[in-house]
Design a protein around this motif. Sequence first.
Motif, PDB file in Angstrom:
ATOM      1  N   ILE A 164      37.152  34.265  42.486  1.00 28.98           N
ATOM      2  CA  ILE A 164      36.960  34.876  41.094  1.00 28.98           C
ATOM      3  C   ILE A 164      35.714  35.820  40.913  1.00 28.98           C
ATOM      4  N   VAL A 165      35.959  36.630  40.054  1.00 31.22           N
ATOM      5  CA  VAL A 165      34.862  37.653  39.700  1.00 31.22           C
ATOM      6  C   VAL A 165      34.140  36.914  38.573  1.00 31.22           C
ATOM      7  N   THR A 166      32.739  37.065  38.717  1.00 33.50           N
ATOM      8  CA  THR A 166      32.076  36.421  37.844  1.00 33.50           C
ATOM      9  C   THR A 166      31.044  37.459  36.850  1.00 33.50           C
ATOM     10  N   SER A 167      30.891  38.763  37.505  1.00 32.02           N
ATOM     11  CA  SER A 167      30.607  39.859  36.930  1.00 32.02           C
ATOM     12  C   SER A 167      31.148  41.165  37.253  1.00 32.02           C
ATOM     13  N   GLY A 197      36.183  37.265  35.376  1.00 37.66           N
ATOM     14  CA  GLY A 197      37.570  36.503  35.295  1.00 37.66           C
ATOM     15  C   GLY A 197      38.632  37.206  35.993  1.00 37.66           C
ATOM     16  N   ALA A 198      38.517  38.134  36.744  1.00 42.32           N
ATOM     17  CA  ALA A 198      39.728  38.704  37.760  1.00 42.32           C
ATOM     18  C   ALA A 198      39.589  37.711  38.796  1.00 42.32           C
ATOM     19  N   VAL A 199      41.010  37.063  38.970  1.00 42.97           N
ATOM     20  CA  VAL A 199      41.248  36.552  40.232  1.00 42.97           C
ATOM     21  C   VAL A 199      41.252  37.384  41.557  1.00 42.97           C
ATOM     22  N   LEU A 200      40.767  36.742  42.769  1.00 40.49           N
ATOM     23  CA  LEU A 200      40.505  37.482  43.847  1.00 40.49           C
ATOM     24  C   LEU A 200      41.496  37.042  44.936  1.00 40.49           C
ATOM     25  N   PHE A 201      41.994  38.032  45.682  1.00 38.96           N
ATOM     26  CA  PHE A 201      43.199  37.763  46.507  1.00 38.96           C
ATOM     27  C   PHE A 201      42.836  38.308  48.006  1.00 38.96           C
TER      28      PHE A 201
END
Length: 372
Positions: free
Chosen positions: A316-319, A303-307
């Motif tokens: 977005i991180v899925t695992s 769930g962490a958003v990636l930039f």
Amino acid sequence: MSEPLLVTPLHALHIEMGAKMVPFAGYDMPVQYALGVKKEHLHCRQSAGLFDVSHMGQLRLKGANAAASLENLVPVDIIDLPNGKQRYAFFTNEQGGISDDLMVTNFGDHLFVVVNAACKTQDIAHLQANLPEDVELEVIEDRALLALQGPKASAILSELNTSVNNMVFMDAAKVELVGVECYVSRSGYTGEDGYEISVPAAQAEQLARVLLAKQEVEWIGLGARDSLRLECGLCLYGHDLDETTTPVEASLLWGISKARRVDGIRAGGFIGSDIILEQIATKQVNRKRVGLVGQSKAPVREGAVLFDADDNEIGIVTSGTFGPSKGAPVAMGYVKTDNAVLDSVIYAEVRGKKLAMTVTKMPFVAQSYYRG
């Protein structure tokens, strides 16, 4: 009122062994034992771990047209799957998305299929709706499923039947263990050498106790199962794969058999094949699954958003977890295709901070499958 949780044939043994139980895919399942997640993870990498995966769905497909009919639902060569071999596959939908991933084994007189627990009901309905009348679908209700994984797995299981030593990665056979016929494949979900064992439910506890009596074997729960599979770059359905994600976006091109690609002998013909084959041919997708290794010690979770470096949102991180064997945070997720560049640095937002992560090839930890 919520439905009561289902239990596996080994539920009482988990309680006896002091497992911490949690709801998972409608089952009461062990997430960890006394060792704890990190030590269980490392024990599996160094010795042998035993997993109860009886919540998975076990199915049989019978009939002369079983292989050809299943090929209509997966982008995989099932017709030419040799007797005694197993293959990874996935069901696709009309949009080219993945509705589940599964394992298919040819036992000669039938195809043995294992599907994910959370997708079991929908997968059975999907097969019932799409298989012709001359193909019999049997839902197996009277077998448990164990996985014995790790570098010492072969030596341990061969004490019960030496024939397992002759198997290589993705081989499968009917093998007698503790006096009953088991379906054994040399495969697993940890990246380690090992076996998955379908055993009659009535003998499941006996087999588990025989294996656990070996000093090298420890129970491993869902927590370590997740970190083990993630370190080895293996997807978890419902997280890294879903109905909106195509195999090309998911970097699973290796899972589409050459026989089913554009120039293959049985090209296309599966649900969503037009979309998937066009993506393969044009190499045009908007996003890609990538591996990420953290540059700090802080784990980056799903769930962490990636930039990117310019603070543009790119994915977005899925695992994600801290990899005990890697000694660093590891994650996988989806980024815009232009950002899927090996060794580039992107940033994950964790509690308001941007943490640097390096786009990296997977697996993060080398796989140790036994190929002979």
